[in-house]
Scaffold this active site. Structure first.
Site, PDB file in Angstrom:
ATOM      1  N   GLU A 138      18.119   4.684   3.193  1.00 29.30           N
ATOM      2  CA  GLU A 138      17.557   4.982   4.509  1.00 29.30           C
ATOM      3  C   GLU A 138      16.036   4.844   4.500  1.00 29.30           C
ATOM      4  O   GLU A 138      15.372   5.212   3.530  1.00 29.30           O
ATOM      5  CB  GLU A 138      17.940   6.405   4.918  1.00 29.30           C
ATOM      6  CG  GLU A 138      17.393   6.816   6.284  1.00 29.30           C
ATOM      7  CD  GLU A 138      17.600   8.292   6.593  1.00 29.30           C
ATOM      8  OE1 GLU A 138      17.606   8.642   7.785  1.00 29.30           O
ATOM      9  OE2 GLU A 138      17.736   9.092   5.647  1.00 29.30           O
TER      10      GLU A 138
ATOM     11  N   LYS B 190      21.330   5.855  14.092  1.00 27.69           N
ATOM     12  CA  LYS B 190      21.525   7.202  13.588  1.00 27.69           C
ATOM     13  C   LYS B 190      21.776   8.124  14.772  1.00 27.69           C
ATOM     14  O   LYS B 190      21.019   8.124  15.755  1.00 27.69           O
ATOM     15  CB  LYS B 190      20.296   7.663  12.799  1.00 27.69           C
ATOM     16  CG  LYS B 190      20.500   8.978  12.053  1.00 27.69           C
ATOM     17  CD  LYS B 190      19.314   9.301  11.152  1.00 27.69           C
ATOM     18  CE  LYS B 190      19.559  10.557  10.324  1.00 27.69           C
ATOM     19  NZ  LYS B 190      18.433  10.854   9.411  1.00 27.69           N
TER      20      LYS B 190
ATOM     21  N   CYS C 107      22.517   9.086   6.492  1.00 21.47           N
ATOM     22  CA  CYS C 107      22.048  10.359   5.957  1.00 21.47           C
ATOM     23  C   CYS C 107      22.679  11.574   6.648  1.00 21.47           C
ATOM     24  O   CYS C 107      23.816  11.931   6.377  1.00 21.47           O
ATOM     25  CB  CYS C 107      20.519  10.404   6.033  1.00 21.47           C
ATOM     26  SG  CYS C 107      19.768  11.707   5.015  1.00 21.47           S
TER      27      CYS C 107
END
Length: 514
Positions: free
Chosen positions: A269, A345, A379
């Site tokens: 990331e 995300k 993440c």
């Protein structure tokens, strides 16, 4: 001379077509008419059918009105117990066990509105299934058929005797007689097939239609493994002086992955934040906007690397400013054929909001690749189990998680959750993180990672459910093989079957972006 009739006023339109999402409400209403007293479909069942196998779902339409429908999936019938139930073979109606590489089309329901019976609607639907089996080169069609008139004879006949009498045309049964007339042959009688089918006393006839045009494919008969090789990059964050310097580091890792014949290489990331180390911008919010100006070069770089080195690349993630002037954390999939996909995300951490003003995406994507379906969850997203379950239900076999954490506690949240997602969804998960430090870059000064590939926890998988892992906090790569065929078999016959054993009658996940 008599006046000609306007024939168009006499015409009707009868069509058999593929089911669509707009048909669902009408199908649910029709089912109440067709099967009174039996548990009907739920909207989630039919949505799942269209998501898993749209080609296998048909409706009959007369002058724009839906008067019949049928649903099906593909399986390897030999993998199911001889006394399987309807719930077994349909995953309780959701067909998430649909296997595109299977041999048999399994019909799970045909219904015709009572007002339109004796118009050969059912026969038309059966013919559509047969044509689909021919097009897909399937060995046969298998159905578990009701025997709805059996309750009238149950006191004097066993199910086998009843079926024999119907087969010899001594008794008429609306379902079994119809199936026999459509060239289906009896395999056996299954007890407890549909618990709510009181008319059939829970029995069903297992019937098969053989596709005489079927051409055996050797690779399907002897397929024992489906290996996919993954190269995980644990990337060292260091001060650089130009974009080209970062590009040289990335090409080195892609070259390593290609030399190992990897199918995927995954970067961490926001590893591209090392570009901030030469931007000389003290304000984090302004630094991140300057960094987004490198987006075209970033995309061009990884597109070129994927094609030149013949490997699918999950390009970590990168901050991108879009037309709405919002900045998003986006992970790109660069396929080796040159095509590109992206995953936003969805859950933004407090730090991302505070320092950089990052905006959230709102859709779960599953991507087709030459190694099956995959998902990318960046993440923090892997820490929300609903997202992985949605991706799994959409067909993902591997979830890639690029991550960036500054301390061991943050890292362990990502690791433990990725391992949990692998177990509860019977999938592979992959985590790729950054190490090193960027002392001159606000909010990116320290890093902690130990990248890994995780598997479900069962006998056929790696001990401890860990395919492989790197050493903590060292720049290195991890190369490991995962087997999608083992994954498929274990979902069907593993020690535990988390996907098949879900209690859809108690809970479900609703994905609002469909």
């Amino acid at each position: 001379m008599s006046e000609e009739f306007d024939l168009s006023s006499f015409e009707v339109s009868m069509v058999i077509r593929q089911m669509e999402a707009d048909d669902i409400e009408k199908i649910l209403a029709m089912q109440e008419e067709c099967f009174p007293g039996m548990d009907p479909w739920e909207e989630g069942h039919l949505k799942s059918h269209l998501a898993m196998f749209p080609e296998g779902q048909f409706v009959a339409e007369l002058d724009g009105e839906i008067i019949g429908s049928c649903s099906s999936l593909i399986i390897n019938f030999d993998e199911y117990d001889d006394r399987h139930t309807w719930d077994d073979v349909t995953d309780e109606g959701y067909i998430t066990n649909h296997n595109p590489d299977g041999y048999n089309l399994y019909g799970i329901e045909v219904m015709v509105h009572p007002a339109y019976r004796r118009m050969k609607v059912g026969q038309r639907l059966y013919e559509a299934r047969k044509e689909l089996a021919r097009q897909l080169n399937l060995k046969s069609i298998i159905i578990g058929g009701r025997i709805p008139n059996y309750h009238k004879y149950a006191a004097e006949m066993s199910p086998r005797e009843y079926v024999d009498a119907v087969s010899r045309h001594k008794i008429y049964d609306p379902v079994l007689t119809f199936q026999l007339m459509n060239d289906f042959t009896l395999m056996r009688v299954n007890p407890n097939y549909l618990p709510d089918d009181k008319a059939s006393k829970k029995y069903a006839t297992l019937m098969e239609w053989n596709n005489v045009d079927y051409k055996p494919l050797t690779k399907r008969h002897f397929k024992t493994s489906y290996p996919v090789r993954i190269c995980v990059v644990q990337y060292l964050m260091r001060k650089i002086s130009s974009f080209d310097e970062m590009a040289h580091q990335c090409e080195y890792f892609v070259d390593v992955a290609s030399d190992a014949n990897s199918d995927f290489v995954v970067f961490p990331e926001i590893f591209t934040t090392q570009l901030m180390s030469f931007l000389d911008e003290p304000s984090p919010s302004q630094a991140v906007r300057k960094m987004t100006e490198f987006t075209p070069q970033y995309i061009e770089l990884f597109t070129s690397l994927a094609v030149r080195y013949n490997v699918n690349i999950i390009g970590g993630s990168h901050f991108v400013e879009e037309e709405d002037e919002e900045i998003y954390n986006i992970a790109y999939l660069f396929r080796r054929d040159g095509s590109i996909e992206k995953q936003y995300k969805i859950h933004i951490t407090p730090n991302e909001r505070k320092w950089w003003g990052i905006s959230a995406g709102d859709s779960v994507r599953v991507f087709d690749t030459d190694c099956g379906k995959i998902a990318i969850q960046i993440c923090y997203d892997i820490e929300f189990p609903e997202l992985a379950r949605i991706a799994t239900d959409m067909g993902a076999n591997i979830i890639f998680t690029p991550f960036c954490t500054e301390d061991r506690q943050g890292y362990l949240r990502v690791r433990y959750c990725a391992q949990a997602r692998a177990v509860e969804n019977q999938i592979y998960t992959v985590i790729s993180g950054t190490v090193g430090n960027l002392p001159q870059t606000e909010n990116m000064d320290i890093q902690y990672a130990q990248s890994a590939i995780f598997a479900p926890s069962d006998f056929e998988f790696a001990r401890d459910g860990i395919v492989g892992e790197t050493n903590a906090n060292l720049e290195m790569v991890l190369i490991g093989d995962v087997d999608l065929e083992i994954l498929r078999r274990q979902r069907q016959d593993g020690t535990v079957k988390q996907l098949k054993d879900r209690r859809h009658d108690v809970y479900h996940i609703e994905y609002k972006k469909q």
